[in-house]
Every structure is written in C-alpha cells, then in structure tokens.
Design a protein around this motif. Structure first.
Motif, PDB file in Angstrom:
ATOM      1  N   ILE A  13       0.841  -1.200   0.000  1.00 35.07           N
ATOM      2  CA  ILE A  13       0.000   0.000   0.000  1.00 35.07           C
ATOM      3  C   ILE A  13       0.878   1.252   0.000  1.00 35.07           C
ATOM      4  O   ILE A  13       0.651   2.190  -0.771  1.00 35.07           O
ATOM      5  CB  ILE A  13      -0.945  -0.022   1.218  1.00 35.07           C
ATOM      6  CG1 ILE A  13      -1.981  -1.142   1.055  1.00 35.07           C
ATOM      7  CG2 ILE A  13      -1.616   1.330   1.420  1.00 35.07           C
ATOM      8  CD1 ILE A  13      -2.830  -1.403   2.289  1.00 35.07           C
ATOM      9  N   ALA A  16       2.304   1.752  -3.378  1.00 34.40           N
ATOM     10  CA  ALA A  16       1.287   2.263  -4.305  1.00 34.40           C
ATOM     11  C   ALA A  16       1.076   3.754  -4.083  1.00 34.40           C
ATOM     12  O   ALA A  16       0.895   4.522  -5.026  1.00 34.40           O
ATOM     13  CB  ALA A  16      -0.022   1.493  -4.121  1.00 34.40           C
ATOM     14  N   LEU A  17       1.111   4.160  -2.820  1.00 32.97           N
ATOM     15  CA  LEU A  17       0.905   5.576  -2.472  1.00 32.97           C
ATOM     16  C   LEU A  17       2.169   6.411  -2.696  1.00 32.97           C
ATOM     17  O   LEU A  17       2.189   7.602  -2.389  1.00 32.97           O
ATOM     18  CB  LEU A  17       0.453   5.688  -1.010  1.00 32.97           C
ATOM     19  CG  LEU A  17      -0.924   5.093  -0.688  1.00 32.97           C
ATOM     20  CD1 LEU A  17      -1.167   5.098   0.811  1.00 32.97           C
ATOM     21  CD2 LEU A  17      -2.027   5.860  -1.416  1.00 32.97           C
ATOM     22  N   ARG A  53       0.648  -1.087  -9.076  1.00 31.83           N
ATOM     23  CA  ARG A  53       0.076   0.025  -9.818  1.00 31.83           C
ATOM     24  C   ARG A  53       0.265  -0.219 -11.299  1.00 31.83           C
ATOM     25  O   ARG A  53       1.302  -0.739 -11.712  1.00 31.83           O
ATOM     26  CB  ARG A  53       0.837   1.304  -9.405  1.00 31.83           C
ATOM     27  CG  ARG A  53       0.321   2.611  -9.938  1.00 31.83           C
ATOM     28  CD  ARG A  53      -0.803   3.137  -9.060  1.00 31.83           C
ATOM     29  NE  ARG A  53      -1.485   4.207  -9.783  1.00 31.83           N
ATOM     30  CZ  ARG A  53      -0.999   5.437  -9.937  1.00 31.83           C
ATOM     31  NH1 ARG A  53       0.129   5.784  -9.355  1.00 31.83           N
ATOM     32  NH2 ARG A  53      -1.667   6.338 -10.637  1.00 31.83           N
ATOM     33  N   PRO A 333      -3.514  -3.792  -9.619  1.00 32.41           N
ATOM     34  CA  PRO A 333      -3.081  -3.632  -8.225  1.00 32.41           C
ATOM     35  C   PRO A 333      -3.523  -4.804  -7.350  1.00 32.41           C
ATOM     36  O   PRO A 333      -4.682  -5.210  -7.389  1.00 32.41           O
ATOM     37  CB  PRO A 333      -3.784  -2.342  -7.792  1.00 32.41           C
ATOM     38  CG  PRO A 333      -4.030  -1.588  -9.042  1.00 32.41           C
ATOM     39  CD  PRO A 333      -4.241  -2.609 -10.114  1.00 32.41           C
TER      40      PRO A 333
ATOM     41  N   VAL B 186      -8.277   2.174   5.927  1.00 31.80           N
ATOM     42  CA  VAL B 186      -7.811   1.054   5.110  1.00 31.80           C
ATOM     43  C   VAL B 186      -6.410   1.349   4.575  1.00 31.80           C
ATOM     44  O   VAL B 186      -5.504   0.512   4.638  1.00 31.80           O
ATOM     45  CB  VAL B 186      -8.795   0.780   3.948  1.00 31.80           C
ATOM     46  CG1 VAL B 186      -8.200  -0.210   2.949  1.00 31.80           C
ATOM     47  CG2 VAL B 186     -10.121   0.256   4.478  1.00 31.80           C
ATOM     48  N   LEU B 187      -6.214   2.560   4.066  1.00 35.94           N
ATOM     49  CA  LEU B 187      -4.919   2.897   3.452  1.00 35.94           C
ATOM     50  C   LEU B 187      -3.810   3.062   4.486  1.00 35.94           C
ATOM     51  O   LEU B 187      -2.652   2.730   4.230  1.00 35.94           O
ATOM     52  CB  LEU B 187      -5.033   4.172   2.606  1.00 35.94           C
ATOM     53  CG  LEU B 187      -6.012   4.114   1.424  1.00 35.94           C
ATOM     54  CD1 LEU B 187      -5.775   5.279   0.476  1.00 35.94           C
ATOM     55  CD2 LEU B 187      -5.900   2.811   0.665  1.00 35.94           C
ATOM     56  N   SER B 188      -4.175   3.585   5.672  1.00 37.87           N
ATOM     57  CA  SER B 188      -3.134   3.801   6.686  1.00 37.87           C
ATOM     58  C   SER B 188      -2.931   2.558   7.542  1.00 37.87           C
ATOM     59  O   SER B 188      -2.033   2.510   8.366  1.00 37.87           O
ATOM     60  CB  SER B 188      -3.510   4.985   7.570  1.00 37.87           C
ATOM     61  OG  SER B 188      -4.649   4.651   8.346  1.00 37.87           O
ATOM     62  N   GLY B 216      -6.306   6.901  -9.206  1.00 40.03           N
ATOM     63  CA  GLY B 216      -4.849   6.849  -9.267  1.00 40.03           C
ATOM     64  C   GLY B 216      -4.246   5.992  -8.178  1.00 40.03           C
ATOM     65  O   GLY B 216      -4.672   4.862  -7.931  1.00 40.03           O
ATOM     66  N   LYS B 217      -3.250   6.552  -7.507  1.00 42.67           N
ATOM     67  CA  LYS B 217      -2.502   5.745  -6.555  1.00 42.67           C
ATOM     68  C   LYS B 217      -3.343   5.321  -5.348  1.00 42.67           C
ATOM     69  O   LYS B 217      -3.183   4.221  -4.829  1.00 42.67           O
ATOM     70  CB  LYS B 217      -1.222   6.459  -6.118  1.00 42.67           C
ATOM     71  CG  LYS B 217      -1.426   7.829  -5.509  1.00 42.67           C
ATOM     72  CD  LYS B 217      -0.098   8.558  -5.345  1.00 42.67           C
ATOM     73  CE  LYS B 217      -0.324   9.873  -4.603  1.00 42.67           C
ATOM     74  NZ  LYS B 217       0.895  10.628  -4.423  1.00 42.67           N
ATOM     75  N   GLU B 218      -4.270   6.186  -4.899  1.00 38.87           N
ATOM     76  CA  GLU B 218      -5.114   5.804  -3.754  1.00 38.87           C
ATOM     77  C   GLU B 218      -6.039   4.645  -4.139  1.00 38.87           C
ATOM     78  O   GLU B 218      -6.267   3.728  -3.344  1.00 38.87           O
ATOM     79  CB  GLU B 218      -5.965   6.992  -3.262  1.00 38.87           C
ATOM     80  CG  GLU B 218      -5.195   8.024  -2.463  1.00 38.87           C
ATOM     81  CD  GLU B 218      -4.458   9.012  -3.346  1.00 38.87           C
ATOM     82  OE1 GLU B 218      -4.745   9.042  -4.566  1.00 38.87           O
ATOM     83  OE2 GLU B 218      -3.574   9.729  -2.830  1.00 38.87           O
ATOM     84  N   ALA B 220      -5.459   2.351  -6.374  1.00 39.84           N
ATOM     85  CA  ALA B 220      -4.621   1.138  -6.440  1.00 39.84           C
ATOM     86  C   ALA B 220      -4.345   0.618  -5.033  1.00 39.84           C
ATOM     87  O   ALA B 220      -4.464  -0.585  -4.761  1.00 39.84           O
ATOM     88  CB  ALA B 220      -3.311   1.447  -7.167  1.00 39.84           C
ATOM     89  N   ALA B 221      -4.001   1.524  -4.122  1.00 39.97           N
ATOM     90  CA  ALA B 221      -3.689   1.116  -2.748  1.00 39.97           C
ATOM     91  C   ALA B 221      -4.903   0.467  -2.083  1.00 39.97           C
ATOM     92  O   ALA B 221      -4.778  -0.515  -1.341  1.00 39.97           O
ATOM     93  CB  ALA B 221      -3.218   2.330  -1.943  1.00 39.97           C
ATOM     94  N   ARG B 223      -7.351  -1.184  -3.562  1.00 42.85           N
ATOM     95  CA  ARG B 223      -7.560  -2.540  -4.115  1.00 42.85           C
ATOM     96  C   ARG B 223      -6.571  -3.536  -3.509  1.00 42.85           C
ATOM     97  O   ARG B 223      -6.913  -4.679  -3.212  1.00 42.85           O
ATOM     98  CB  ARG B 223      -7.434  -2.502  -5.642  1.00 42.85           C
ATOM     99  CG  ARG B 223      -7.591  -3.861  -6.343  1.00 42.85           C
ATOM    100  CD  ARG B 223      -8.984  -4.430  -6.179  1.00 42.85           C
ATOM    101  NE  ARG B 223      -9.164  -5.720  -6.853  1.00 42.85           N
ATOM    102  CZ  ARG B 223      -8.730  -6.885  -6.392  1.00 42.85           C
ATOM    103  NH1 ARG B 223      -8.089  -6.935  -5.247  1.00 42.85           N
ATOM    104  NH2 ARG B 223      -8.959  -7.999  -7.057  1.00 42.85           N
ATOM    105  N   ILE B 224      -5.327  -3.066  -3.319  1.00 42.05           N
ATOM    106  CA  ILE B 224      -4.308  -3.930  -2.714  1.00 42.05           C
ATOM    107  C   ILE B 224      -4.725  -4.368  -1.312  1.00 42.05           C
ATOM    108  O   ILE B 224      -4.503  -5.513  -0.906  1.00 42.05           O
ATOM    109  CB  ILE B 224      -2.952  -3.186  -2.649  1.00 42.05           C
ATOM    110  CG1 ILE B 224      -2.388  -2.992  -4.054  1.00 42.05           C
ATOM    111  CG2 ILE B 224      -1.951  -3.930  -1.763  1.00 42.05           C
ATOM    112  CD1 ILE B 224      -1.238  -2.005  -4.129  1.00 42.05           C
ATOM    113  N   ALA B 225      -5.371  -3.455  -0.594  1.00 44.68           N
ATOM    114  CA  ALA B 225      -5.751  -3.735   0.796  1.00 44.68           C
ATOM    115  C   ALA B 225      -6.785  -4.857   0.899  1.00 44.68           C
ATOM    116  O   ALA B 225      -6.945  -5.436   1.971  1.00 44.68           O
ATOM    117  CB  ALA B 225      -6.273  -2.473   1.460  1.00 44.68           C
ATOM    118  N   ASN B 245      -8.780  -1.243 -13.006  1.00 41.68           N
ATOM    119  CA  ASN B 245      -7.954  -1.623 -11.863  1.00 41.68           C
ATOM    120  C   ASN B 245      -8.437  -2.899 -11.177  1.00 41.68           C
ATOM    121  O   ASN B 245      -7.987  -3.216 -10.079  1.00 41.68           O
ATOM    122  CB  ASN B 245      -7.898  -0.473 -10.863  1.00 41.68           C
ATOM    123  CG  ASN B 245      -6.844   0.560 -11.267  1.00 41.68           C
ATOM    124  OD1 ASN B 245      -5.671   0.409 -10.961  1.00 41.68           O
ATOM    125  ND2 ASN B 245      -7.269   1.587 -11.999  1.00 41.68           N
TER     126      ASN B 245
END
Lengths: 588, 588
Positions: A13, A16-17, A53, A333, B186-188, B216-218, B220-221, B223-225, B245
């Motif tokens: 993550i 990706a960020l 990504r 991703p 989720v991202l953090s 964009g990058k958020e 993608a991040a 989806r990874i989570a 994505n």
C-alpha cells in the motif's frame, strides 16, 4: 481465494501511495487490460511479487523504482494459466516442467496428480507438492478423486476415499477436487463419489468435472451433482452444450486427445467467452519442446479466427475466476506479478516472462535461479513377486487346443479393442503361438507386490524377429503393460524396468532401448532436452518395430478400464462396456 | 459458494435423469441464456427449489411434470440481483421489502445492515437476519465493517471490532464484509480496518469496497488492501478507471445519489461487461413503488443504448460470481430456480416471478404465501436522558453578544455546509435568534442514553411560523437530528419521537405530521402502500414548510461526519475536512 504474496500488505500500500520506492517498473509497453479488453500504453509497478500500480506513462512516480525494465514497445499480457494438466504425462517432474513451459509464457498450472496418486498414494501427491515448491512456475494441485478409477477391475498402488481427499485438501496449494471421472458413480450416488463430493462441497472448494460425451439429461444430472467444469469436449457442439448448461469449459489441446481448435467452432460467435479457459491435460515433453503449451492453443485459436484479445483473455484471466482466485490472471493492483512481454498477440515465444515480479525467462531461455534445495527423493515403485520366470509369461491350458481371447483393435486413436475367440494348439500345458503371424502376447503384471497378472493375446503387425515391449506408464493404475512374442525377452524387459524404477523398455534382436522413468515409473529426472532425446530414441525404435504411425504411448492404454472396448488389467480381461471379466482361455 | 436447496441432491439427479417426475415445467418460452447470450425456445424443469434441466421443446420427458406453467411466449430470464442495498433506507423491514420488490423481478438482494447496526449493534443484524428469513426474496447479509463510521466524532449505539465482525460472519446467510468505507483507515492500516480485513481474508469471504472518487494511486492502494468491489462511482470515467484496476463495479441507481445511467458512458463500448452489476444502495419505498429496483436500472441502461441482453446479464448473473456463488443468477441445472417471465427485455413489470421454484408474483401482484410466523419483535431504541427541558434546546452563552457557528449550505445535493461565525445577542444566558429571519436551530441529540447533545444554528429559509422537525434517520449514528425555531416545539417533537420509537416528526402551527419508524427508528412495520401514503403526507408538509424541492431526508445528512463539509454530531460541530471539532460559541 487470495494468493498470499511475500510482502506485507502495508508495504504494498505504501509503495502504491508512492511513500516508498517500488522494486520494478516495466515501461514502454502496450498494456492489454483483460478486464476491459483495451490496449493502451502504461507502466507496471511491482513490489516484491505483487503488482501495486498500472499507471499512465506520463504519470511520474515521486520516487523512482529500484529497477526499470524496458519493454521496447511489446505487449504486456498476464502469464498463461493451464487450467488442467497432469504433470506426469509430460514425463517431467514438476521442477523440470517449470523450466520447460515458463519460457513459453505459462506461469501457472492447475494440476491433477492422478497418475502418481494411483502409484504412490498420498506420498505421490506429497512428492508433487514438495518438488513443485522448488519451481518458478506457480503450481496448484487438486486432490485426485478417482483413485483407482475402476475399483474392482484392477489393482493399483492406492485407494482414496473421502477422508483421504480431506487430508489432501488440507495440504499446501491444494485448491480443489480433481476431475470426477467416475461419472456413473456421480450420477448413481455411489458411496465414494457422494462422500467425496460432500467433502468438497462442505469446504466450498472447486469441483472439477470430467464428462466426455455427456449430453442432455446425463449432462444436467452431472452438473447438479456438483462439478462446475469440464475439459473432455471433443467437438464444438459439445462445448456449446456444456457452456449452455453452466459448465466452465477448459478447451483442451493435448498430445493424447486433440480436437482443438475445432472446439472453438461451437462458441466462436458467442457474445461472451468468460466460461472458457485453455488446458493441455496430457502433453508430452517432445510436444512441449516444439510448440509450448497454452501459447500454442492461443496461436491455434487466433489462426482459427478468434480475436487475439479474446484468445489472450481465455488463456490468462478466465481460469482465475474458474478456480475462485481474486488476484491471479491479470496485471492490476494487488495481483500477483505474473506477466509476459510479447511482440504480437499470436502465441509466439515471449521476449520476457516474469513470475512473482522476477524475470524467469526471455526469448526462449529459462533464467530462473537454480534451486539447489530441490528434493527428488523417491522410492523404486516397481514391486514384483520375487521369482518371476519365463512360464509366467505364457498362457496355461489343458488339452490339445484351446480357444483364447484375442484383443483385436477396431479403432486407431484412441486404440479400442474387441475380443475374438481364436483356437490355438496347446503344447506342454501352454497355449502356443509359434508360427502364428500377427499374433503376440499382451499382458499386464501388477507392480504393487500382489503377484496378480493377466497374460492374453492380441493381433499386432510387427517387423520380423523376437521382441518385448514393457512400460510402467499404463493408465490408470500404471501396472506393467507388456507386448511380446518371446517370454525370455519379456522376462528381461520386466527385470530392466524393475532396475530402472520404471519407464519404457523395448528389447529386440538388435538390442535394447530404455526410457528410464524412475519417479513412480512415470517421470524422468532429466531436464527437457535430455529427456526428449531419450524419448526420440525409443520412439524411433518403436516405430521401426510396430510401424511408422505408432504413438509412443500406444501400449499405455490397453489396460484402461474406463474405455468402452475390451482391456487387460492385472485381474483379467475386462469388457469395458459391461465392466465385467471375460475368461482368457475357454478350454475346448 | 453453493446455495443449498431444499431437495436432496440425489432426488434432483434422479429427476434430471427422468427416473422420477419433476415438480414444475415452464414451457412456451424464449429462454435467455446468460452464459452464451443466446435466446432460444426451451422448457425449464424444476424440482422443489432447483432447476434440473433446460431442454429443447421437442424433447419430451418420460414422465410428465406435476405442474406445467405456460409462459405464453414470454422471455424467461433469471431473477434480478441487487448487488448492494441498505434495506433500512427503503424504510421497510425485510419481509415487507420482499413483497415490494419481488413483483418487479428482483429475487435476490445483497444487503448491508449498516444503519440498524449503528443503532442496535449485533441485535440489529440479528433482527434483519431473522425477519428476512420470512421473506420470499432471497436476502444475503454482509457484516457491517464501519460501525461507527467516524469513531470519536460521534456516539452511536454500537462499536464493531474484528471479533464482532467474526461473530457476524458465523451467522446464517452472512456472506462477506460490507463496504469498507473508512478508506483512510484502510490505506493507513488502522488497527480496526486492518484487523477486520485480516478476518475477512482469513475466511476468504467477499470484501466489499466503498471508494467514492478514489483514483490513481489511492485507488490502487485500496484494491491492494483487499476490497474487490465498489458502488460509489459517480461518472463513466470513474467506472472505467475502477474496472481497469480490477474492481467489480456495482452501477448504482439510488434515491440519495443517482448519476445512473451516465455511469455506463465509460464502459458501454468495452468488449466485456462481466465486471459490472447493478445496485440501488439507498432507494426509498416511494421510488420502489413507482419504478421498482433493478428492473428500473435495466430499463434505463437499455434506453441509454446498452444491448438488452447485456443489460439482463448485468442485472442478473454477474453479481453471482462477484460474490462467489456458483448456483445463483442463471437458469441452468443445479441453479436455484429464481426466474421471471417478461414480455420484452426492457425492465418492464414481469408477467410472473418465481423464487425457489414457486411463483411468488405476477403482473405486479405479490402472491407469496403469508408467513404468519414472522417475528417483528423490536425494542424502542430512542433513549433520552429523562429530564429534557426547553432550555436544553437553546445555546447558552455569557455576556451580551456571542459569535456563534452557523452552518451555511454551499452545495445542494448532497447538502454540504460551511461554517460562518455570526454575532447574536445573548439574553438571560442564552443566544437569541428572535427576529433573525432565515436562521434556525440545528441540533443533534444523542439517543443512546449518554445525554450528549449539540445545539447550533443554520441558515434555512422556511415558511412563516413556529416549527420543529426531528428525525431518528440521521446517518450514520442515527441520533436525533433537529431543525427548529421554537424550543417548546422541539421538545414536543422529541417526545413524540420517543413515543413512536423513532421516525420523522414535523410540528408546525397547523398541526403535526408523524412518520413512525418504530424498528430502530429507521423502519416502518407498514407494508409499502400504507408506508408510501405516510411518507407522501409528511413529505408534502416538509415541502410546504421548507420549499418545494426539499428532499424527505434533507435533514438526515447534516450529521454525517464522513462528508467533506461541516456537520453536527452529538459531540459537537465537526469540520469534515480536518475531522476536528469547531466550538459552537466564541464568546466576544
């Protein structure tokens, strides 16, 4: 089902960020999106083994990646997935198969270790799991469901019941129940099939079907019982009927049965193709070396008129939802970073192949790191009763003449046999075939130590001279199948097999050819090039003796009791149609 | 995942094989095959609740079925699946919602009981499971993941952590984790989100996303989570980016947010549409009565140029693989027998709807059997501190004047507010708004017994006269949201809510309108027609007081702390952008 990558989710993550750099960026590519069907320029960013990504080329990262790979304008597509394969049929062990198919762009295979299971039981499956863990190729395993495939009609090395299947399903990378080929048992609700289906259903795992020629009400009944896929179609109309009935169809192009690409004819004009994947099922090393595997099916599909982007999706993504994976088969991703760079979308040799974010092949060359920790430990699985002697290879009979069951081939591919009752003289208590042109012995000797054997006769045109051909590759129980016209040759061939741990042996007046397959009597330890040389040598000798068109494995299926014709097993001659025994000798 | 039917597998198999008669045959139909996209004449055979066969009309059964249904040449398509819906937003309890949507052809809904969970915790989810078990409509439940949605900024009726989610996932018909709307968490990798995602991943269940405007990058991040779907897109380009994505996108047409069918613009020309489903998310009873649910989206998609067969597949089958079901969403052997007969493929009212093999509606009429065993047991969830008095509805301040935070709307739909500091006189220790035109009180009173409340001011044009409007439908914690210009009216409105167990109350000089929503303060016990009459009555009164264009739920979102503007919660005024508190009064 999510394939767990090697990196912590938060690291992915953060990459990706763009808080931390990526390990790899693949630039200068035409990206083929298997979700939308679009093709557009992109950069693929990877951390450890996972895609984090896919970005526009003009979208620069805050932190440059550790490595940049220049795609030189090639198409980037996911790695191919072979949706059903018996590794044993390639004659390579899983780690060698990896090096053979990965350069062709196949990055995942869904395997059914049915053959080794029939020989070695759970230990065989364990060998495949252990050995495949040392391969770059991603190998998932299904739990064989029909070991043996014809209980009561032959004796193999193992019997799997529902608790056995349950034990296998608990093992690493085992993701479902393999082809439920006992469809009479499935439809009648036999104890074995019912309890295995219930075990799979309870766990909610993938249930692989096997429904050759099943149609109409039987096909419907089979789908109701649980299996969700099939790879046995031999015509376009069979494919269409199965898809209409909700089966995911694995379009097969193998070495033993190959009606591909005719299979496409039934569904090429369909609006959607998401219920289709490609598989090889059984493909021998020599064909793999020449043509590859799934790439070859993509090529043939495109040549047969399928849109290349459709063919790519069928060869890559579609098998992932078939099996319930949610991060395999695409480059996006969170997906495992298995992909390839190809100059054209035509199934040609890829310029680079990546598995788990690492380049493992390029332009046909395998560059996966050596895995020196690979274990090839295996026992000799050829167990004969101690004191085999020449008379054991003859047919005992009383009186002066006897009527003997002779297997007469009536179909060429696959070879199917009828039984003819023919009269032979009896000498010294044994049937004599001396001077009978076009007649030889066909026999199956149990190799799991129970001493059972069946010696019968078959019609077979051969070159002049004494010979014996013996093989431990003999579906499905893989006992020793023999063809010979001289019992001393036969005894020597069997002893040679015993010493080599199995394989193919051809003994003739000019000498002996051996293809040693020491792992379960099914697989070689040699890498593909060496193995192919050995295969070619013995195949040449087979053709010289039995005729030019003879298949290497022509003698491997006369013991297969699920075929509709007459076959020989260690327990006797079986009438496949009635699943009952026929006596070898009817005394006059 | 296989939905277990009520018949034994062997009985279904035997019926498919025509050994025993089927219960139902639906004849004289144009069958729409959602696997192939074909339309052809067929007969659908059903046993108990499961399809056993789809056969050609000329293929007679050996044994006639117990019942034959004449489709009169209509199209037979699967029942619609609503891939994401909050039942509470309809204001109906699950059993009444069933009778409301089934006649429109919706046979399965995937629900997130997020609202009732915020009010009643696990008991609320249990109510939904229990009550929905008495409905013809197939209702699956996801475990709410963000209860409360903004911890620390408001006080709701429950707090769900990973062990709570695990308990829910063990319950009947709970098939995944509901929308992971705390995307910053989720991202953090916040403890709560991380542990809930891990619990879901460990079980391999469906993880539902919620990623409004993420790109964009958020994106993608996110989806990874782990989340694999999203229903928050508000434009065609947002849909396209999400599908690219690897998100499964639920195209939403709800009452609160509706940008449908613009959503289609991004992907209409795509080669494949299997990553798309339809959902309503939030759709109120009155809109359901007028237009239906998924049928309405099919209709609008077709009017917007989507091929009808594509629209049917998006509205039916696609949600099944999205959630991992292998016998839902199609009419094929082994599939649950949920289907409908429609004259055209245009989202119109079906002529007949079958769920689990039984006809439950026809031509708009619900004919599902009465389920007299339905339990509607529920507690009153409006808990106030005992002794509320008029001064509790005013803003205390010292001195002669005070600067007060006033919520000023700057966007209409959804209503977003800025804060303006405005000076008001202070009289007898309270801010006075007497004579201030266009100013009224905006307040949130905790209704879970902790006594917390926030009274502030807002700019709001209203008709002449004293009024108070109060509602327990106030996202996401569903405390009591109030708008009023007279504290005695406000006190009475709150007491009325307390007595009715929640709902909407509008008190004005001409009288009082009440919409009682006694179940969790969110849902009525009335069936759709009666409920719609009540809604219309109070909505008319709201429009008369607050202006013609006013939404029924206009006051339900000024307490929603995930919005980017300023909002009021029971704990204070929250700046949504910074997620911090702003004081109500700045003394001069």
């Amino acid at each position: 089902m999510v394939i767990e990558g090697k990196a912590a989710a938060q690291d992915l993550i953060d990459a990706a960020l763009q808080k931390v750099p990526c390990d790899l960026s693949v630039e200068n590519i035409k990206y083929v999106n298997v979700f939308t069907g679009e093709i557009y320029p992109a950069v693929v960013d990877v951390v450890v083994d996972t895609v984090v990504r896919v970005r526009r080329p003009d979208e620069r990262c805050a932190l440059p990646s550790h490595t940049v790979f220049d795609g030189k304008g090639a198409y980037l597509i996911p790695g191919f997935i072979d949706s059903h394969v018996h590794v044993e049929s390639t004659m390579m062990i899983p780690s060698n198969l990896s090096r053979a198919v990965v350069p062709w762009g196949t990055t995942t295979i869904m395997t059914d270790p049915h053959e080794i299971a029939n020989v070695m039981g759970i230990d065989g499956v364990r060998f495949m799991i252990e050995n495949s863990s040392h391969s770059a190729l991603r190998q998932f395993i299904l739990a064989p469901s029909c070991v043996p495939s014809a209980p009561g009609l032959e004796t193999g090395g193992a019997i799997f019941d529902a608790p056995t299947v349950a034990r296998l399903l608990d093992m690493e990378r085992v993701v479902g129940v393999a082809e439920l080929m006992d469809y009479p048992g499935v439809l009648s609700g036999s104890d074995r099939m019912r309890s295995i289906l219930e075990e799979g259903a309870r766990r909610g795992v993938f249930l692989q079907g096997h429904a050759p020629s099943l149609s109409g009400k039987e096909l419907a009944a089979y789908r109701i019982a649980g299996p969700v896929s099939d790879h046995e179609s031999s015509s376009g109309s069979e494919v269409l009927e199965k898809v209409r009935n909700g089966f995911h169809v694995d379009l097969r192009g193998g070495s033993i049965v190959s009606t591909f690409p005719d299979l496409l004819s039934g569904i090429r004009e369909n609006r959607w193709h998401d219920m289709l994947s490609f598989c090889t099922d059984d493909r021998i090393a020599t064909e793999i070396r020449e043509k590859g595997t799934i790439n070859d099916l993509v090529q043939r599909a495109v040549l047969a008129g399928l849109d290349p982007v459709e063919a790519v999706r069928i060869g890559t993504f579609n098998a992932a939802p078939e099996y319930g994976f949610t991060n395999l088969g695409a480059v996006a991703p969170g997906y495992i970073a298995d992909f390839q760079l190809v100059r054209e979308l035509d199934g040609g040799m890829p310029e680079a192949v990546f598995i788990g974010g690492k380049q493992v092949a390029g332009n046909g060359r395998d560059i996966a790191p050596d895995r020196t920790d690979a274990q090839h430990k295996h026992a000799n699985t050829v167990h004969l009763t101690e004191c085999l002697q020449e008379p054991d290879f003859r047919i005992p009979a009383d009186g002066e003449t006897a009527d003997v069951a002779v297997l007469v081939p009536f179909l060429k591919a696959p070879i199917l046999y009828n039984i003819a009752q023919e009269r032979f003289p009896v000498r010294d208590g044994f049937v004599s075939i001396e001077g009978c042109s076009g007649i030889c012995y066909a026999a199956v000797f149990n190799r799991y130590g129970n001493g059972a054997r069946t010696v019968a006769l078959t019609r077979l045109e051969t070159a002049e001279g004494r010979f014996a051909f013996a093989t431990t590759v003999s579906h499905d129980c893989h006992n020793i199948a023999l063809l010979y016209n001289d019992e001393s040759y036969a005894l020597k061939a069997v002893h040679t097999l015993k010493e080599s741990g199995g394989g193919l042996v051809l003994l003739h007046e000019d000498g002996m050819n051996v293809l040693p397959l020491p792992v379960a009597g099914l697989m070689s330890l040699s890498p593909i090039d060496e193995l192919c040389d050995q295969i070619t040598a013995i195949h040449d000798a087979i053709r010289a003796l039995f005729g030019d068109g003879t298949n290497l494995l022509f003698a491997s299926v006369f013991s297969l009791p699920c075929l509709p014709g007459a076959v020989i097993t260690d327990l006797g001659i079986v009438d496949g149609a009635t699943q009952s025994f026929i006596p070898v000798v009817n005394e006059v």
